[in-house]
Scaffold this motif. Structure first.
Motif, PDB file in Angstrom:
ATOM      1  N   ASP A 147       5.896 -13.895   0.234  1.00 44.09           N
ATOM      2  CA  ASP A 147       5.844 -14.504   1.569  1.00 44.09           C
ATOM      3  C   ASP A 147       4.926 -13.653   2.446  1.00 44.09           C
ATOM      4  OD1 ASP A 147       6.253 -15.741   3.971  1.00 44.09           O
ATOM      5  OD2 ASP A 147       8.448 -15.632   3.912  1.00 44.09           O
ATOM      6  N   GLU A 148       3.626 -13.809   2.235  1.00 45.15           N
ATOM      7  CA  GLU A 148       2.657 -12.962   2.938  1.00 45.15           C
ATOM      8  C   GLU A 148       2.708 -13.121   4.457  1.00 45.15           C
ATOM      9  OE1 GLU A 148      -2.126 -12.417   3.451  1.00 45.15           O
ATOM     10  OE2 GLU A 148      -1.383 -13.022   1.474  1.00 45.15           O
ATOM     11  N   PRO A 149       2.805 -14.333   5.001  1.00 41.45           N
ATOM     12  CA  PRO A 149       2.849 -14.444   6.473  1.00 41.45           C
ATOM     13  C   PRO A 149       4.004 -13.657   7.087  1.00 41.45           C
ATOM     14  CG  PRO A 149       2.409 -16.576   5.485  1.00 41.45           C
ATOM     15  CD  PRO A 149       2.761 -15.665   4.361  1.00 41.45           C
ATOM     16  N   ALA A 150       5.190 -13.735   6.475  1.00 39.02           N
ATOM     17  CA  ALA A 150       6.335 -12.987   6.995  1.00 39.02           C
ATOM     18  C   ALA A 150       6.106 -11.490   6.844  1.00 39.02           C
ATOM     19  CB  ALA A 150       7.617 -13.404   6.283  1.00 39.02           C
ATOM     20  N   ALA A 151       5.558 -11.082   5.696  1.00 41.11           N
ATOM     21  CA  ALA A 151       5.303  -9.656   5.462  1.00 41.11           C
ATOM     22  C   ALA A 151       4.358  -9.104   6.520  1.00 41.11           C
ATOM     23  CB  ALA A 151       4.724  -9.450   4.067  1.00 41.11           C
ATOM     24  N   VAL A 152       3.308  -9.846   6.843  1.00 39.72           N
ATOM     25  CA  VAL A 152       2.340  -9.397   7.852  1.00 39.72           C
ATOM     26  C   VAL A 152       2.989  -9.341   9.233  1.00 39.72           C
ATOM     27  CG1 VAL A 152       0.207 -10.009   9.055  1.00 39.72           C
ATOM     28  CG2 VAL A 152       0.333 -10.189   6.550  1.00 39.72           C
ATOM     29  N   ALA A 153       3.752 -10.375   9.571  1.00 41.09           N
ATOM     30  CA  ALA A 153       4.387 -10.418  10.899  1.00 41.09           C
ATOM     31  C   ALA A 153       5.345  -9.254  11.099  1.00 41.09           C
ATOM     32  CB  ALA A 153       5.120 -11.750  11.072  1.00 41.09           C
ATOM     33  N   TYR A 154       6.187  -8.997  10.104  1.00 46.47           N
ATOM     34  CA  TYR A 154       7.112  -7.871  10.205  1.00 46.47           C
ATOM     35  C   TYR A 154       6.347  -6.544  10.277  1.00 46.47           C
ATOM     36  CZ  TYR A 154      11.104 -10.873   8.951  1.00 46.47           C
ATOM     37  OH  TYR A 154      12.078 -11.843   8.929  1.00 46.47           O
ATOM     38  N   ALA A 155       5.299  -6.410   9.474  1.00 47.35           N
ATOM     39  CA  ALA A 155       4.530  -5.160   9.446  1.00 47.35           C
ATOM     40  C   ALA A 155       3.863  -4.898  10.793  1.00 47.35           C
ATOM     41  CB  ALA A 155       3.483  -5.217   8.338  1.00 47.35           C
ATOM     42  N   GLU A 156       3.283  -5.935  11.379  1.00 46.24           N
ATOM     43  CA  GLU A 156       2.600  -5.752  12.663  1.00 46.24           C
ATOM     44  C   GLU A 156       3.590  -5.352  13.761  1.00 46.24           C
ATOM     45  OE1 GLU A 156       0.500  -9.416  13.128  1.00 46.24           O
ATOM     46  OE2 GLU A 156      -1.236  -8.726  11.940  1.00 46.24           O
ATOM     47  N   ARG A 157       4.756  -5.992  13.764  1.00 43.64           N
ATOM     48  CA  ARG A 157       5.784  -5.598  14.743  1.00 43.64           C
ATOM     49  C   ARG A 157       6.208  -4.153  14.532  1.00 43.64           C
ATOM     50  NH1 ARG A 157      10.960  -9.215  14.765  1.00 43.64           N
ATOM     51  NH2 ARG A 157      11.555  -7.611  16.284  1.00 43.64           N
ATOM     52  N   CYS A 158       6.355  -3.785  13.268  1.00 41.66           N
ATOM     53  CA  CYS A 158       6.801  -2.431  12.932  1.00 41.66           C
ATOM     54  C   CYS A 158       5.785  -1.390  13.390  1.00 41.66           C
ATOM     55  CB  CYS A 158       7.035  -2.327  11.428  1.00 41.66           C
ATOM     56  SG  CYS A 158       7.665  -0.722  10.897  1.00 41.66           S
ATOM     57  N   VAL A 159       4.505  -1.606  13.096  1.00 43.80           N
ATOM     58  CA  VAL A 159       3.466  -0.647  13.484  1.00 43.80           C
ATOM     59  C   VAL A 159       3.417  -0.491  14.997  1.00 43.80           C
ATOM     60  CG1 VAL A 159       0.974  -0.262  13.567  1.00 43.80           C
ATOM     61  CG2 VAL A 159       2.052  -0.931  11.421  1.00 43.80           C
ATOM     62  N   THR A 160       3.469  -1.603  15.695  1.00 39.64           N
ATOM     63  CA  THR A 160       3.416  -1.550  17.171  1.00 39.64           C
ATOM     64  C   THR A 160       4.555  -0.711  17.737  1.00 39.64           C
ATOM     65  OG1 THR A 160       2.370  -3.728  17.270  1.00 39.64           O
ATOM     66  CG2 THR A 160       3.448  -2.947  19.273  1.00 39.64           C
TER      67      THR A 160
ATOM     68  N   VAL B 198       4.559   5.991   8.133  1.00 34.07           N
ATOM     69  CA  VAL B 198       3.917   6.302   6.847  1.00 34.07           C
ATOM     70  C   VAL B 198       4.229   5.226   5.804  1.00 34.07           C
ATOM     71  CG1 VAL B 198       3.859   8.799   7.234  1.00 34.07           C
ATOM     72  CG2 VAL B 198       5.843   7.805   6.092  1.00 34.07           C
ATOM     73  N   GLY B 199       5.441   4.687   5.846  1.00 30.41           N
ATOM     74  CA  GLY B 199       5.832   3.667   4.873  1.00 30.41           C
ATOM     75  C   GLY B 199       5.194   2.319   5.144  1.00 30.41           C
ATOM     76  N   ILE B 200       5.156   1.913   6.412  1.00 32.92           N
ATOM     77  CA  ILE B 200       4.596   0.592   6.723  1.00 32.92           C
ATOM     78  C   ILE B 200       3.084   0.581   6.521  1.00 32.92           C
ATOM     79  CG2 ILE B 200       4.179   0.894   9.205  1.00 32.92           C
ATOM     80  CD1 ILE B 200       5.738  -2.178   7.444  1.00 32.92           C
ATOM     81  N   LEU B 201       2.437   1.735   6.648  1.00 35.34           N
ATOM     82  CA  LEU B 201       1.000   1.799   6.372  1.00 35.34           C
ATOM     83  C   LEU B 201       0.711   1.511   4.896  1.00 35.34           C
ATOM     84  CD1 LEU B 201      -0.048   4.910   8.494  1.00 35.34           C
ATOM     85  CD2 LEU B 201      -0.711   2.539   8.897  1.00 35.34           C
ATOM     86  N   VAL B 202       1.581   1.960   4.009  1.00 33.96           N
ATOM     87  CA  VAL B 202       1.418   1.647   2.583  1.00 33.96           C
ATOM     88  C   VAL B 202       1.579   0.152   2.352  1.00 33.96           C
ATOM     89  CG1 VAL B 202       2.420   1.932   0.286  1.00 33.96           C
ATOM     90  CG2 VAL B 202       2.081   3.930   1.736  1.00 33.96           C
ATOM     91  N   ILE B 203       2.580  -0.445   2.997  1.00 33.95           N
ATOM     92  CA  ILE B 203       2.791  -1.894   2.825  1.00 33.95           C
ATOM     93  C   ILE B 203       1.580  -2.670   3.340  1.00 33.95           C
ATOM     94  CG2 ILE B 203       4.186  -3.862   3.580  1.00 33.95           C
ATOM     95  CD1 ILE B 203       6.615  -1.970   3.511  1.00 33.95           C
ATOM     96  N   LEU B 204       1.022  -2.252   4.482  1.00 34.16           N
ATOM     97  CA  LEU B 204      -0.177  -2.910   5.000  1.00 34.16           C
ATOM     98  C   LEU B 204      -1.344  -2.739   4.030  1.00 34.16           C
ATOM     99  CD1 LEU B 204       0.021  -2.068   8.795  1.00 34.16           C
ATOM    100  CD2 LEU B 204      -0.130  -4.358   7.800  1.00 34.16           C
ATOM    101  N   GLY B 205      -1.439  -1.538   3.441  1.00 35.65           N
ATOM    102  CA  GLY B 205      -2.473  -1.333   2.431  1.00 35.65           C
ATOM    103  C   GLY B 205      -2.308  -2.274   1.255  1.00 35.65           C
ATOM    104  N   ASP B 206      -1.060  -2.473   0.830  1.00 34.93           N
ATOM    105  CA  ASP B 206      -0.793  -3.394  -0.275  1.00 34.93           C
ATOM    106  C   ASP B 206      -1.197  -4.829   0.092  1.00 34.93           C
ATOM    107  OD1 ASP B 206       0.256  -1.269  -1.692  1.00 34.93           O
ATOM    108  OD2 ASP B 206       2.347  -1.793  -1.305  1.00 34.93           O
TER     109      ASP B 206
END
Length: 480
Positions: free
Chosen positions: A249-262, A274-282
């Motif tokens: 579910d890429e759209p959900a993964a991106v949405a959660y990641a962007e909220r997390c980074v912010t 450090v962990g969410i940056l790896v997920i964004l890299g993936d």
């Protein structure tokens, strides 16, 4: 005595003044919601003075001064436990908490000792010293039972759950988290409930039970948002992003990641960042932008070293090893992966060691160094088989299929692809392209009809039996 020393009297009052500031900041932080910004601002502004007077009190304890100094030293860590856990790097936190524990024991204050044991156990778990963490957690549980303190029993079980999880004993980890959740639910302690469901979500994720992982992650986020604790919100968002990624579910993964980074950047929460940056890299790697993905992994690696997060350091190194192979830089790939093995050995994390050996296998296979690849795969297989995780066993099985294909054993490779096709959920997203490539090669070599028949037979296989068969092959030396 303190009262007969005017200068010390002034210093003591200064220390009490900054202790009061720490208490006020912690109280605001514990209230959550709109209060956390004020709490963090006060803490950051006053921290150097707070630390100075805390260390001043601790130095007097070391010199054997009277009990007023021991009490003062102890009160500092009691006053700011959660803020310290959120704001300080582990080594600095350990220094201050160890001083507080010494003071609590000098005063025979068992409740204060219990609280310090909890924070120390959490911190030692975080930096990979799991034996020390478990010893402290067991002391904590004994003391909590003696004092009939159910909340700290739940905290002890949560810490033990973390230790068992990081030492790959998922059954025990699940039991510990379950006990923590039962106690904290009965007490209505939302924060502790959140930590327990967070742990249960990690276990579900590693066992490829992604539906339950997503449910637990969602519960954790709901608790974190209800209590208004931004650090917990960050962690829940990171977990949800990772789970969505593995569920495709890429759209959900991106949405959660962007909220997390912010949010991580807003509150300076590097440990989660450090962990969410790896997920964004993936996520970016899956889209084919390997150069930008590498930037995310490298940033995660640098931050992991800065905040002393060896587990995430190993993860970032592993992803850089995989990415370097994809970019065609095989020496760099092997260099990163050798570094993973060093870190994982230092902290006793078999998961990252097994992943590093798998990635080394793939790199050596791509370089057509099949004999060396088989040796690395065999070494890692024994680790993967012991991890009780179908996720890592699934990617080891896919690599076995590639190795058997390279040696001309087409039917065995096809059987294993059949199993993976029937159990697609255990195969991580990074393996999908490799699966598709091998699928095409085997179909071309065997012919569509023969290939389809063998593939269908593979769908009936059992992972446990497959792994045991592969282990037997390795142990008998017949894998090459």
């Amino acid at each position: 005595m303190l009262g007969t020393q005017p200068l010390e009297n002034v210093h003591y009052r200064m220390a009490q003044h900054y202790l009061s500031k720490l208490r006020a900041a912690e109280a605001a932080y514990q209230r959550g919601h709109e209060n956390w910004e004020h709490a963090l601002a006060v803490f950051d502004h006053e921290w150097l003075q707070i630390k100075q007077w805390w260390l001043w009190a601790a130095a007097h304890v070391e010199e054997g001064a009277d009990q007023q100094f021991a009490s003062l030293c102890k009160e500092f860590s009691l006053a700011g436990g959660e803020l310290l856990a959120a704001r300080l790097y582990p080594q600095e936190r350990l220094q201050l908490m160890e001083a507080g524990l010494t003071a609590a024991r000098l005063l025979h204050d068992q409740r204060a000792e219990m609280v310090h044991l909890y924070y120390l156990a959490r911190t030692y778990t975080r930096i990979g010293q799991r034996d020390t963490a478990m010893n402290l957690a067991q002391q904590l549980l004994t003391l909590a039972e003696r004092l009939n303190n159910r909340l700290y029993k739940a905290k002890a079980f949560n810490v033990m759950g973390m230790v068992f999880y990081h030492t790959d004993n998922y059954e025990q980890a699940q039991r510990m988290y379950g006990q923590a959740l039962a106690i904290s639910s009965a007490l209505g302690e939302k924060s502790e409930m959140g930590l327990a469901v967070n742990g249960l979500g990690h276990i579900a994720h590693i066992q490829a039970d992604f539906e339950n992982a997503r449910r637990y992650d969602g519960e954790y986020l709901a608790i974190a948002e209800a209590t208004g604790q931004p650090y917990d919100v960050c962690m829940a968002l990171r977990n949800l992003s990772g789970t969505a990624l593995h569920m495709g579910d890429e759209p959900a993964a991106v949405a959660y990641a962007e909220r997390c980074v912010t949010l991580c950047e807003a509150i300076g929460y590097k440990t989660c960042l450090v962990g969410i940056l790896v997920i964004l890299g993936d996520l970016i790697s899956a889209r084919g932008d390997l150069v930008q993905a590498r930037e995310y992994y490298q940033r995660s690696l640098a931050l992991s070293r800065e905040v002393n997060h060896p587990a995430n350091e190993a993860l970032a190194l592993c992803q850089l090893g995989r990415l370097s192979r994809q970019l065609g830089d095989l020496p760099a790939s092997l260099g990163y992966l050798e570094a993973v093995l060093e870190v994982s050995e230092a902290i006793g994390e078999r998961w990252y060691g097994a992943n590093a050996l798998l990635e080394m296998t793939s790199t050596l296979r791509v370089a057509n160094r099949i004999e060396e690849a088989l040796v690395k795969w065999a070494a890692g297989l024994e680790m993967a088989a012991a991890l009780q995780s179908p996720v890592i066993q699934g990617i080891y099985l896919l690599e076995a299929a590639w190795l058997w294909y390279e040696q001309g054993y087409m039917e065995e490779a096809t059987l294993w692809l059949g199993f993976l096709k029937a159990n697609w959920g255990i195969l991580v997203s990074e393996g999908h392209a490799d699966y598709a490539e091998l699928y095409s090669k085997l179909e071309a070599r065997l012919g569509q009809i023969a290939f389809a028949a063998v593939l269908e037979t593979g769908k009936t296989l059992n992972l446990e039996h497959i792994m045991q068969g592969l282990l037997d092959v390795v142990q008998n030396g017949n894998f090459r």
